[in-house]
Write a protein that holds these residues in place. Structure first.
Motif, PDB file in Angstrom:
ATOM      1  N   THR A   3       6.209  10.082 -21.291  1.00  0.00           N
ATOM      2  CA  THR A   3       6.475  11.395 -20.713  1.00  0.00           C
ATOM      3  C   THR A   3       5.167  12.047 -20.291  1.00  0.00           C
ATOM      4  O   THR A   3       4.106  11.740 -20.814  1.00  0.00           O
ATOM      5  CB  THR A   3       7.193  12.307 -21.733  1.00  0.00           C
ATOM      6  OG1 THR A   3       6.363  12.439 -22.887  1.00  0.00           O
ATOM      7  CG2 THR A   3       8.539  11.731 -22.113  1.00  0.00           C
ATOM      8  N   THR A   4       5.268  12.967 -19.354  1.00  0.00           N
ATOM      9  CA  THR A   4       4.073  13.672 -18.888  1.00  0.00           C
ATOM     10  C   THR A   4       4.151  15.138 -19.265  1.00  0.00           C
ATOM     11  O   THR A   4       5.226  15.735 -19.266  1.00  0.00           O
ATOM     12  CB  THR A   4       3.924  13.549 -17.363  1.00  0.00           C
ATOM     13  OG1 THR A   4       2.805  14.334 -16.960  1.00  0.00           O
ATOM     14  CG2 THR A   4       5.174  14.027 -16.636  1.00  0.00           C
ATOM     15  N   ASN A   5       3.011  15.687 -19.676  1.00  0.00           N
ATOM     16  CA  ASN A   5       2.959  17.090 -20.073  1.00  0.00           C
ATOM     17  C   ASN A   5       2.370  17.968 -18.989  1.00  0.00           C
ATOM     18  O   ASN A   5       2.067  19.132 -19.217  1.00  0.00           O
ATOM     19  CB  ASN A   5       2.115  17.229 -21.349  1.00  0.00           C
ATOM     20  CG  ASN A   5       2.757  16.528 -22.534  1.00  0.00           C
ATOM     21  OD1 ASN A   5       3.961  16.590 -22.701  1.00  0.00           O
ATOM     22  ND2 ASN A   5       1.943  15.855 -23.344  1.00  0.00           N
ATOM     23  N   LYS A   6       2.155  17.399 -17.808  1.00  0.00           N
ATOM     24  CA  LYS A   6       1.516  18.156 -16.732  1.00  0.00           C
ATOM     25  C   LYS A   6       2.398  19.318 -16.284  1.00  0.00           C
ATOM     26  O   LYS A   6       3.619  19.200 -16.194  1.00  0.00           O
ATOM     27  CB  LYS A   6       1.214  17.244 -15.534  1.00  0.00           C
ATOM     28  CG  LYS A   6      -0.005  16.358 -15.758  1.00  0.00           C
ATOM     29  CD  LYS A   6      -0.499  15.778 -14.462  1.00  0.00           C
ATOM     30  CE  LYS A   6      -1.695  14.865 -14.670  1.00  0.00           C
ATOM     31  NZ  LYS A   6      -2.853  15.562 -15.216  1.00  0.00           N
ATOM     32  N   LEU A   7       1.732  20.424 -16.005  1.00  0.00           N
ATOM     33  CA  LEU A   7       2.438  21.601 -15.516  1.00  0.00           C
ATOM     34  C   LEU A   7       2.861  21.369 -14.073  1.00  0.00           C
ATOM     35  O   LEU A   7       2.205  20.650 -13.332  1.00  0.00           O
ATOM     36  CB  LEU A   7       1.517  22.824 -15.601  1.00  0.00           C
ATOM     37  CG  LEU A   7       0.951  23.143 -16.998  1.00  0.00           C
ATOM     38  CD1 LEU A   7      -0.025  24.306 -16.918  1.00  0.00           C
ATOM     39  CD2 LEU A   7       2.076  23.465 -17.970  1.00  0.00           C
ATOM     40  N   GLU A  50      -4.333  16.595 -19.805  1.00  0.00           N
ATOM     41  CA  GLU A  50      -2.971  16.094 -19.604  1.00  0.00           C
ATOM     42  C   GLU A  50      -2.066  17.161 -19.009  1.00  0.00           C
ATOM     43  O   GLU A  50      -0.909  16.896 -18.701  1.00  0.00           O
ATOM     44  CB  GLU A  50      -2.386  15.604 -20.942  1.00  0.00           C
ATOM     45  CG  GLU A  50      -3.129  14.418 -21.531  1.00  0.00           C
ATOM     46  CD  GLU A  50      -2.501  13.947 -22.833  1.00  0.00           C
ATOM     47  OE1 GLU A  50      -1.531  14.596 -23.280  1.00  0.00           O
ATOM     48  OE2 GLU A  50      -2.961  12.934 -23.394  1.00  0.00           O
ATOM     49  N   LYS A  51      -2.607  18.379 -18.845  1.00  0.00           N
ATOM     50  CA  LYS A  51      -1.774  19.479 -18.354  1.00  0.00           C
ATOM     51  C   LYS A  51      -1.887  19.705 -16.853  1.00  0.00           C
ATOM     52  O   LYS A  51      -0.889  19.948 -16.175  1.00  0.00           O
ATOM     53  CB  LYS A  51      -2.132  20.772 -19.097  1.00  0.00           C
ATOM     54  CG  LYS A  51      -1.592  20.832 -20.507  1.00  0.00           C
ATOM     55  CD  LYS A  51      -1.742  22.235 -21.075  1.00  0.00           C
ATOM     56  CE  LYS A  51      -1.041  22.354 -22.415  1.00  0.00           C
ATOM     57  NZ  LYS A  51      -1.107  23.729 -22.957  1.00  0.00           N
TER      58      LYS A  51
END
Length: 212
Positions: A3-7, A50-51
């Motif tokens: 999963t990705t935590n990017k905004l 990672e954001k």
């Protein structure tokens, strides 16, 4: 599955900058002009984040520096600030003039948009007004053409040589009919990213750059 935590939302990216660099980025009160080249400083600080990505930061900076409050800050502040809120270089008069012009144009567009959205009860009555004669139409057309004609500049404007398309080089970038001073912040194949005197980030092509 990874999963990705990017905004994703631009307002969330701005919120990230507010929280990550509270001495530099302000939502309302205390806004100050950003130092020239601050994108590079941010990119170094968030390396591996990672954001947010560098592209998102560039877009957020474009939105932040085009805000009315920011443009007003450029016209009223003596110095710029770095990411930690420390005093950086002085705001040059050219930057103040450019910010003032951008502010006036933005407000004019907003006023025009509001005027167009305003209901006009006399619209039907106006439709019965006498139509302009052929001569009047031609005169109006000629006036518009004259107003739209770009102002001729004195002095020769030379394109920036390919060998000078380098990071940190000062250039003039063509935006519409205007040439605006800027500094190259990134060169990515055919795309060149520049920072305008107001702090706004713009992506352009090498053939839109000229020698100062």
């Amino acid at each position: 599955m990874e999963t990705t935590n990017k905004l994703k939302d631009m307002n969330e990216v701005l919120e990230f900058l507010y929280q990550e660099f509270p001495q530099c980025f302000k939502q309302k009160d205390g806004i100050k002009p950003l130092k020239v080249g601050i994108f590079k400083d941010i990119a170094e600080r968030i390396e591996g984040s990672e954001k947010v990505s560098k592209t998102q930061v560039r877009q957020a900076l474009r939105k932040y520096t085009s805000n009315w409050r920011y443009l007003e800050a450029v016209t009223k502040s003596e110095f710029r600030i770095d990411l930690d809120g420390n005093q950086a270089e002085k705001v040059e008069q050219e930057h103040i003039d450019h910010a003032q012009k951008a502010l006036e144009e933005s407000r004019a567009k907003m006023a025009k948009r509001k005027k167009q959205q305003r209901p006009r009860p006399d619209a039907d009555a106006k439709s019965f007004k006498k139509k302009p004669t052929h001569a009047a139409k031609n005169a109006t057309s000629a006036d518009k053409t004259a107003k739209a004609a770009p102002v001729k500049r004195s002095g020769k404007i030379e394109p920036l040589p390919a060998s000078e398309v380098k990071v940190n080089n000062k250039v003039k970038v063509k935006l519409g009919q205007a040439l605006v001073n800027a500094i190259i912040t990134e060169v990515n194949k055919d795309d060149v990213h520049v920072e305008l005197v107001t702090g706004m980030q713009v992506k352009t092509k090498a053939d839109s750059l000229y020698i100062i």
